[in-house]
Design an enzyme around this catalytic site. Structure first.
Site, PDB file in Angstrom:
ATOM      1  N   LYS A 160       0.817  -1.219   0.000  1.00 52.11           N
ATOM      2  CA  LYS A 160       0.000   0.000   0.000  1.00 52.11           C
ATOM      3  C   LYS A 160       0.852   1.270   0.000  1.00 52.11           C
ATOM      4  CE  LYS A 160      -4.379  -1.653   1.899  1.00 52.11           C
ATOM      5  NZ  LYS A 160      -5.356  -1.567   3.003  1.00 52.11           N
ATOM      6  N   ARG A 166      -3.287  -9.915   5.580  1.00 48.71           N
ATOM      7  CA  ARG A 166      -3.916 -10.047   4.250  1.00 48.71           C
ATOM      8  C   ARG A 166      -2.903  -9.567   3.227  1.00 48.71           C
ATOM      9  NH1 ARG A 166      -6.725  -6.593   0.855  1.00 48.71           N
ATOM     10  NH2 ARG A 166      -8.457  -7.495  -0.345  1.00 48.71           N
TER      11      ARG A 166
END
Length: 279
Positions: free
Chosen positions: A226, A260
């Site tokens: 991210k 995740r």
């Protein structure tokens, strides 16, 4: 520190004594990390097989891109993408637990009742569809409750907090109580890294991740490749594997129950080493 937890997966009460690795399957053309996009059946099959072979404990399939500025799609298109993705996934494994990443109650119901999904992963924390909580209660499946403000299109304009950790905790705590009152027993919380938070706020949440244990439920961390990593280090998502592994490992030391990830094998290796170096 990791706390064992249990989940009811289709009537089977499973106890987990180590952190779990959740592999990402995106049946979308525009998810932020190009390497995770799988639109045709062959590509989906290759990715699912790879994640399972590498040791994924769970899979998370999404048909609606939640990256900032992503194109909105209809309920019908989301359902059709999921139909294809779940058909291929279940042809490869009918046993691996699968969460469906959706904020729409109609999609959630079809995913569970018709496509064989086990868990609903709602990035909106129930705010995107007021029917979601009652739908999950009716379905009797575990629910991943994530913190976010606004929508994927507006969330990065909604980052004003006095104390981001306290406010995210408070929001999740209130929602947890409401969900429990509806009879939803198995809830996983996700602080929502990258959703309606600045880069600095993301790192503040990571520093304080251990405080989320007071909620008494498993914690999911989703930081794979991210912008909190890429913008901080001045790299692209393609080059963000090593720092993702580093930050996921830090999350494990702070009590994460799930990580995740786009890249399962390095995550599985990190969990193994974490187990060997903690009591």
């Amino acid at each position: 520190m990791f706390q064992p937890f249990s989940l009811n997966i289709k009537g089977d009460l499973r106890t987990y004594t180590r952190p779990q690795v959740m592999g990402i399957v995106n049946v979308t053309p525009d998810s932020f990390f190009e390497g995770s996009r799988t639109m045709d059946e062959d590509a989906i099959a290759v990715r699912v097989s790879k994640l399972i072979t590498e040791g994924a404990d769970f899979l998370d399939i999404g048909a609606y891109s939640s990256r900032p500025g992503a194109t909105d799609i209809s309920v019908e298109e989301e359902i059709e993408r999921l139909r294809v993705g779940m058909r291929v996934l279940r042809s490869i494994s009918d046993s691996i637990p699968v969460s469906v990443d959706t904020f729409r109650a109609e999609v959630a119901r079809i995913a569970v009742e018709e496509f064989g999904a086990d868990i609903i992963n709602d990035i909106s924390g129930g705010d995107g569809d007021t029917d979601m909580a009652s739908t999950v209660a009716d379905l009797g499946v575990p629910y991943i409750l994530m913190h976010m403000r606004g929508t994927p299109a507006t969330m990065q304009t909604m980052t004003e907090y006095t104390d981001v950790t306290a406010e995210v905790l408070s929001n999740l705590s209130v929602k947890l109580r409401k969900l429990h009152l509806l009879g939803i027993a198995d809830i996983i919380v996700d602080p929502g890294f990258g959703f309606s938070k600045t880069i600095e706020q993301n790192f503040e949440l990571m520093r304080n991740l251990n405080t989320f244990s007071i909620l008494g439920v498993p914690i999911l961390v989703g930081i794979s490749r991210k912008s909190m990593i890429t913008k901080t280090l001045g790299i692209t998502s393609t080059d963000a594997l090593a720092p993702t592994v580093a930050l996921d490992t830090i999350a494990l030391t702070k009590g994460a129950s799930f990580i995740r990830v786009h890249d399962v094998l390095p995550a599985v290796q990190s969990v193994k080493l974490f187990e060997l170096t903690t009591d």
